[in-house]
Motif scaffolding. Structure first.
Motif, PDB file in Angstrom:
ATOM      1  N   HIS A  80     -42.237 -10.487  18.389  1.00  0.00           N
ATOM      2  CA  HIS A  80     -41.135 -11.564  18.965  1.00  0.00           C
ATOM      3  C   HIS A  80     -40.414 -12.029  17.477  1.00  0.00           C
ATOM      4  O   HIS A  80     -39.235 -12.064  17.636  1.00  0.00           O
ATOM      5  CB  HIS A  80     -41.526 -12.632  19.793  1.00  0.00           C
ATOM      6  N   GLN A  84     -36.969 -10.264  18.712  1.00  0.00           N
ATOM      7  CA  GLN A  84     -36.185 -10.960  19.413  1.00  0.00           C
ATOM      8  C   GLN A  84     -34.623 -11.289  19.147  1.00  0.00           C
ATOM      9  O   GLN A  84     -33.861 -11.108  20.042  1.00  0.00           O
ATOM     10  CB  GLN A  84     -36.991 -12.551  19.927  1.00  0.00           C
ATOM     11  N   LEU A 102     -34.569 -14.248  29.439  1.00  0.00           N
ATOM     12  CA  LEU A 102     -35.700 -14.289  28.519  1.00  0.00           C
ATOM     13  C   LEU A 102     -36.783 -14.911  29.650  1.00  0.00           C
ATOM     14  O   LEU A 102     -36.177 -16.040  30.166  1.00  0.00           O
ATOM     15  CB  LEU A 102     -35.598 -15.281  27.335  1.00  0.00           C
ATOM     16  N   SER A 104     -40.920 -15.627  31.290  1.00  0.00           N
ATOM     17  CA  SER A 104     -42.226 -15.817  31.051  1.00  0.00           C
ATOM     18  C   SER A 104     -43.039 -14.738  31.850  1.00  0.00           C
ATOM     19  O   SER A 104     -42.544 -14.083  32.673  1.00  0.00           O
ATOM     20  CB  SER A 104     -42.702 -17.120  31.242  1.00  0.00           C
ATOM     21  N   ASP A 108     -41.011  -9.964  28.426  1.00  0.00           N
ATOM     22  CA  ASP A 108     -40.389 -10.898  27.632  1.00  0.00           C
ATOM     23  C   ASP A 108     -38.818 -11.228  28.209  1.00  0.00           C
ATOM     24  O   ASP A 108     -38.335 -12.187  28.287  1.00  0.00           O
ATOM     25  CB  ASP A 108     -40.357 -10.521  26.078  1.00  0.00           C
TER      26      ASP A 108
END
Length: 153
Positions: A80, A84, A102, A104, A108
C-alpha cells in the motif's frame, strides 16, 4: 461531516432527497415539492452546493448493450505504501474506469469498468498486473450481466 449534518434542517434534507432522484428539476418545481417559494429554495440549494453537501450533478447513462461490457474488478495491492497513490491516479485518469472505491475487507479497491469486450478488459488488467508501480497481488473479476437497480448516490 457532523458539522454539515447539524446545519441541515428538515427542508434541506427534503431538497436533497428530491435532487438525488431528479437532479434536473426546476427551482419552481422543487420549491413546490418542499413547500417553499422559489427564491428561498434556490438560496438553500446554492448554500448546500457551497457547503459541499451537493458535489455536482450527473447524468445516469444506459449504454447500448452491444457497445460496452461492464466489468467489476476487486483489486488487492501487495504494498500500500508504494502502490496506493499510483493506482488511485491510474483510476482517476483511465477512461475505461467508471467508478472506483477504496474498500475494507480482503480487497483494497472495487473498480467498475466499461470495456469494448472481455479481451479489452483482459488487456487493461494485464497492464495493471505487469506494472511495477501498482504491485497488484490479485484481481477478481465479474462481468455485469444486467443492472437490476442503479443509484446515482
Amino acid at each position: 461531516m457532523a458539522e454539515r449534518k447539524a446545519q441541515l434542517d428538515r427542508i434541506d434534507l427534503r431538497i436533497l432527497e428530491v435532487l438525488r432522484s431528479e437532479g434536473r428539476i426546476s427551482y419552481r418545481q422543487l420549491s413546490e415539492r418542499v413547500n417553499l417559494t422559489p427564491r428561498p429554495c434556490q438560496a438553500r440549494v446554492e448554500r448546500l452546493e457551497a457547503m459541499g453537501v451537493i458535489e455536482g450533478y450527473r447524468a445516469v447513462v444506459k449504454l447500448p448493450a452491444a457497445r460496452k461490457t461492464i466489468v467489476i474488478a476487486q483489486v488487492a495491492l501487495t504494498d500500500h505504501g508504494r502502490s496506493q497513490g499510483p493506482f488511485e491516479e491510474e483510476m482517476r485518469n483511465n477512461p475505461a474506469v467508471l467508478d472506483c472505491w477504496l474498500v475494507s475487507g480482503s480487497f483494497d479497491f472495487l473498480v467498475r469498468l466499461a470495456c469494448e469486450d472481455l479481451d479489452d478488459y483482459r488487456r487493461i488488467a494485464d497492464l495493471w498486473l505487469k506494472s511495477p508501480h501498482f504491485r497488484i497481488e490479485k484481481i477478481v473479476t465479474a462481468a455485469e450481466l444486467q443492472a437490476i437497480k442503479r443509484s446515482s448516490v
